[in-house]
Write an enzyme that holds these catalytic residues in place. Structure first.
Site, PDB file in Angstrom:
ATOM      1  N   LYS A 100      -3.815  33.199  56.179  1.00  0.00           N
ATOM      2  CA  LYS A 100      -5.103  32.604  55.798  1.00  0.00           C
ATOM      3  C   LYS A 100      -5.983  33.638  55.100  1.00  0.00           C
ATOM      4  O   LYS A 100      -6.562  33.369  54.039  1.00  0.00           O
ATOM      5  CB  LYS A 100      -5.834  32.055  57.022  1.00  0.00           C
ATOM      6  CG  LYS A 100      -7.133  31.335  56.681  1.00  0.00           C
ATOM      7  CD  LYS A 100      -8.006  31.136  57.897  1.00  0.00           C
ATOM      8  CE  LYS A 100      -8.704  32.422  58.283  1.00  0.00           C
ATOM      9  NZ  LYS A 100      -9.720  32.245  59.363  1.00  0.00           N
ATOM     10  N   ASP A 145      -7.925  26.954  57.537  1.00  0.00           N
ATOM     11  CA  ASP A 145      -8.517  27.335  58.817  1.00  0.00           C
ATOM     12  C   ASP A 145      -8.651  26.072  59.673  1.00  0.00           C
ATOM     13  O   ASP A 145      -8.108  25.017  59.342  1.00  0.00           O
ATOM     14  CB  ASP A 145      -9.872  28.015  58.605  1.00  0.00           C
ATOM     15  CG  ASP A 145     -10.927  27.050  58.071  1.00  0.00           C
ATOM     16  OD1 ASP A 145     -10.569  25.921  57.656  1.00  0.00           O
ATOM     17  OD2 ASP A 145     -12.112  27.415  58.074  1.00  0.00           O
TER      18      ASP A 145
END
Length: 217
Positions: A120, A138
């Protein structure tokens, strides 16, 4: 969600917010790496408060090493898990200096080899700092992708791959910003604010939330 609906979905988010960007404050790619690494299990607001003074002093991995782990901790002690995060940031700075001449690599695999940098974080850096069409999934984007039917998946990676597959131009570069902001401020975890959502009619979520009742005077 059908192809035409996906295009309309992004079109409305783009019209509502033409220039989406991360809410993390940073001045260069290295500072962004640090900010995103610090943001794990913390709010962007909290990270920004801690990094404003830090980034006045530290703009490069070399300067981070000069500050040292203890010095870094003094700046970020208001952020959750700051002890481990400080260790990771210092180790990452050392790798950047030793292996990349202090420059942030523009490659996901290289970024993911840095301590404290997962997929991420790497995707955020590649997108925000280097303009690559990546999808940083996320908790907000994972929720929005599944709840709306835009990109369903049982894992963040599955949602990321689905977003990569279904997101059309000209929305690919800004997609993850629109989705995270939508999840943060409208499609909230406990009670999505469907009554003011610009894409509510395109969304697969069946339990649409009504507008809150006004209290009687």
């Amino acid at each position: 969600m059908k192809k035409d609906d996906i295009f309309e979905f992004y079109s409305r988010l783009a019209e509502d917010n033409p220039n989406p960007e991360t809410e993390l404050e940073y001045g260069n790619p290295y500072q962004l790496v640090v900010a995103v690494a610090l943001s794990a299990q913390a709010t962007d607001v909290g990270v920004n408060k801690a990094t404003r003074a830090l980034f006045d002093k530290v703009k490069t991995p070399e300067q981070m090493l000069a500050l040292g782990e203890d010095g870094l901790k003094e700046h970020i002690k208001t952020i959750g898990l700051f002890n481990q995060k400080a260790k990771n940031v210092i180790k990452a700075a050392q790798i950047l200096v030793n292996d990349y001449d202090g420059e942030v690599p523009q490659d996901r695999d290289a970024l993911e080899r840095l301590p404290g940098v997962g997929r991420k974080t790497a995707n955020v850096v590649l997108n925000c700092a280097f303009g690559q069409e990546t999808f940083a999934v996320d908790t907000h984007i994972f929720r929005v992708g599944n709840r709306t039917g835009l990109a369903r998946g049982k894992t963040p990676l599955a949602v990321e791959k689905k977003l990569d597959k279904v997101t059309p131009q000209p929305f690919r570069l800004g997609a993850h910003h629109w989705l995270i902001l939508h999840g943060r401020y409208t499609c909230k975890a406990r009670t999505p604010e469907c009554w003011r959502c610009v894409v509510a009619d395109l969304c697969a979520y069946k339990k649409k939330s009504p507008a809150p009742k006004r209290k009687k005077a």
